[in-house]
Design a protein around this motif. Structure first.
Motif, PDB file in Angstrom:
ATOM      1  N   ALA A 192      -3.320   2.630   4.733  1.00 47.75           N
ATOM      2  CA  ALA A 192      -2.052   3.044   4.124  1.00 47.75           C
ATOM      3  C   ALA A 192      -0.865   2.679   5.012  1.00 47.75           C
ATOM      4  CB  ALA A 192      -2.075   4.544   3.847  1.00 47.75           C
ATOM      5  N   VAL A 193      -1.017   2.879   6.317  1.00 45.89           N
ATOM      6  CA  VAL A 193       0.045   2.527   7.265  1.00 45.89           C
ATOM      7  C   VAL A 193       0.237   1.015   7.303  1.00 45.89           C
ATOM      8  CG1 VAL A 193       0.704   2.525   9.702  1.00 45.89           C
ATOM      9  CG2 VAL A 193      -0.273   4.601   8.676  1.00 45.89           C
ATOM     10  N   ALA A 194      -0.875   0.278   7.368  1.00 45.38           N
ATOM     11  CA  ALA A 194      -0.801  -1.178   7.541  1.00 45.38           C
ATOM     12  C   ALA A 194      -0.147  -1.872   6.354  1.00 45.38           C
ATOM     13  CB  ALA A 194      -2.200  -1.745   7.780  1.00 45.38           C
ATOM     14  N   ILE A 195      -0.366  -1.359   5.141  1.00 45.88           N
ATOM     15  CA  ILE A 195       0.191  -2.028   3.956  1.00 45.88           C
ATOM     16  C   ILE A 195       1.468  -1.347   3.461  1.00 45.88           C
ATOM     17  CG2 ILE A 195      -2.066  -2.906   3.259  1.00 45.88           C
ATOM     18  CD1 ILE A 195      -2.110  -0.768   1.071  1.00 45.88           C
ATOM     19  N   LYS A 196       1.965  -0.369   4.258  1.00 50.15           N
ATOM     20  CA  LYS A 196       3.218   0.327   3.922  1.00 50.15           C
ATOM     21  C   LYS A 196       3.131   1.006   2.549  1.00 50.15           C
ATOM     22  CE  LYS A 196       6.032  -2.823   6.723  1.00 50.15           C
ATOM     23  NZ  LYS A 196       4.894  -3.540   7.321  1.00 50.15           N
ATOM     24  N   ALA A 197       2.052   1.751   2.349  1.00 47.27           N
ATOM     25  CA  ALA A 197       1.830   2.433   1.073  1.00 47.27           C
ATOM     26  C   ALA A 197       2.831   3.560   0.868  1.00 47.27           C
ATOM     27  CB  ALA A 197       0.406   2.987   1.015  1.00 47.27           C
ATOM     28  N   GLU A 198       3.103   3.849  -0.385  1.00 47.39           N
ATOM     29  CA  GLU A 198       3.959   4.980  -0.748  1.00 47.39           C
ATOM     30  C   GLU A 198       3.230   6.299  -0.506  1.00 47.39           C
ATOM     31  OE1 GLU A 198       7.261   7.007  -2.738  1.00 47.39           O
ATOM     32  OE2 GLU A 198       7.097   4.876  -2.254  1.00 47.39           O
ATOM     33  N   LYS A 199       1.941   6.326  -0.879  1.00 41.59           N
ATOM     34  CA  LYS A 199       1.165   7.556  -0.785  1.00 41.59           C
ATOM     35  C   LYS A 199      -0.236   7.292  -0.257  1.00 41.59           C
ATOM     36  CE  LYS A 199       3.288  10.110  -4.675  1.00 41.59           C
ATOM     37  NZ  LYS A 199       3.748  11.287  -3.905  1.00 41.59           N
ATOM     38  N   LEU A 200      -0.764   8.287   0.470  1.00 44.65           N
ATOM     39  CA  LEU A 200      -2.181   8.376   0.802  1.00 44.65           C
ATOM     40  C   LEU A 200      -2.723   9.572   0.051  1.00 44.65           C
ATOM     41  CD1 LEU A 200      -4.788   7.843   2.505  1.00 44.65           C
ATOM     42  CD2 LEU A 200      -3.800   9.397   4.216  1.00 44.65           C
ATOM     43  N   VAL A 201      -3.813   9.382  -0.695  1.00 41.43           N
ATOM     44  CA  VAL A 201      -4.419  10.474  -1.457  1.00 41.43           C
ATOM     45  C   VAL A 201      -5.879  10.610  -1.033  1.00 41.43           C
ATOM     46  CG1 VAL A 201      -4.941  11.402  -3.732  1.00 41.43           C
ATOM     47  CG2 VAL A 201      -2.909   9.958  -3.413  1.00 41.43           C
ATOM     48  N   LEU A 202      -6.251  11.789  -0.548  1.00 38.65           N
ATOM     49  CA  LEU A 202      -7.643  12.083  -0.215  1.00 38.65           C
ATOM     50  C   LEU A 202      -8.236  12.864  -1.377  1.00 38.65           C
ATOM     51  CD1 LEU A 202      -7.335  13.112   3.563  1.00 38.65           C
ATOM     52  CD2 LEU A 202      -7.523  10.820   2.552  1.00 38.65           C
ATOM     53  N   PRO A 243      -9.623  17.213  10.831  1.00 37.21           N
ATOM     54  CA  PRO A 243      -9.526  15.737  10.777  1.00 37.21           C
ATOM     55  C   PRO A 243      -8.892  15.220   9.488  1.00 37.21           C
ATOM     56  CG  PRO A 243     -11.817  16.474  10.585  1.00 37.21           C
ATOM     57  CD  PRO A 243     -11.018  17.665  10.982  1.00 37.21           C
ATOM     58  N   LYS A 244      -9.113  15.902   8.355  1.00 42.60           N
ATOM     59  CA  LYS A 244      -8.493  15.459   7.106  1.00 42.60           C
ATOM     60  C   LYS A 244      -6.973  15.552   7.203  1.00 42.60           C
ATOM     61  CE  LYS A 244     -12.068  16.222   3.661  1.00 42.60           C
ATOM     62  NZ  LYS A 244     -12.237  14.771   3.461  1.00 42.60           N
TER      63      LYS A 244
END
Length: 286
Positions: A192-202, A243-244
């Motif tokens: 998510a950081v590397a591709i400059k994502a808008e959101k990370l969803v677990l 960790p999550k």
């Protein structure tokens, strides 16, 4: 005509339409794991929800684990799964099973389900095109549980720009070709950081951050970093949640705008979380 219309119990409201307009063209990294993967009807529903997000113009990167399937196959081969502080102990024999199950079975099943919904998807692992470079988590040549050192986003950028959905198994290698089993939350956060994502969803099998683990009504729907630190100090965020939540914090510190922890066992939880202001899980922001 009503301002709402419905598809299979998920209502599209004016708020939903404004959120669709906001997120069209953006990228979401979604980690799929937990017992939400075991129920085939739930799995099919998750894939349909992902497909809807895709058709609404949102770019999707799907990262998956599959620990319960690994355990199932280890036991079939008379190998007892081994853990230390919640982390799988991965020897060479277990690593073979991890690769076969995650890359050969789970990954291809998810790709097949997406393809059945007319979504162009590509099955990958962290090993492909040096997508994820890893190193051992422990000072041991026997334990092949690893950590993420770096992410090369070139392949993902290429796929996303051509409207493919990358489906990524949580296995990676180091520069010498040594294989590592990586926590899927960690890989998802790093990607998510590397591709400059808008959101990370677990997308997992817990409702989010709870004030009382035994009372789902105590779900905290929105937290910032100050709240996270306070809840950690009070041991409200503890055990496997640490960790999550840390993966979410790492993503936010890497300029991902928001991170979400949601229960994949709830029907349409992805849509309710991402396309309504009510939401169903915990959203963490800076």
């Amino acid at each position: 005509m009503s301002n709402n219309f419905m598809t299979d119990r998920f209502y599209f409201s004016n708020d939903t339409l404004s959120l669709i307009n906001k997120y069209t063209g953006s990228t979401f990294v979604i980690k799929y794991g937990g017992s939400a993967m075991q129920d085939f009807s739930l799995q099919s529903q998750v894939i349909k929800d992902l497909s809807l997000l895709y058709y609404l113009g949102i770019n999707i990167v799907l990262v998956h684990g599959g620990g319960m399937f690994i355990n199932e196959w280890l036991r079939k081969l008379h190998i007892e799964p081994s853990f230390e502080n919640g982390v799988r102990i991965t020897d060479s024999q277990t690593m073979d099973i991890v690769e076969m199950v995650l890359i050969g079975k789970v990954n291809k099943q998810l790709v097949s389900l997406l393809n059945q919904n007319s979504i162009n998807s590509v099955g990958l692992s962290g090993q492909d095109a040096s997508l994820v470079t890893a190193s051992p988590m422990f000072d041991s040549s026997i334990n092949l549980t690893g950590r993420v050192d770096s992410v090369n986003p070139k392949l993902l950028d290429l796929l996303l720009s051509n409207r493919f959905v990358p489906v990524i198994a949580s296995v990676a290698s180091d520069y010498h070709g040594n294989r590592y089993n990586i926590n899927a939350d960690t890989i998802a956060s790093s990607i998510a950081v590397a591709i400059k994502a808008e959101k990370l969803v677990l997308l997992t099998d817990i409702p989010g951050v709870l004030l009382d683990l035994n009372d789902y009504s105590t779900l905290i729907k929105e937290l910032d970093l100050e709240s996270v630190n306070s809840l950690k100090s009070k041991n409200v965020i503890s055990g496997g949640m640490i960790p999550k939540v840390q993966c979410c914090v790492d993503a936010l510190n890497g300029n991902v705008k928001s991170a979400h922890i949601i229960d994949g066992r709830i029907r349409h939880s992805l849509l309710h979380e991402l396309l309504t202001y009510d939401r169903v899980g915990s959203m963490i922001v800076l």
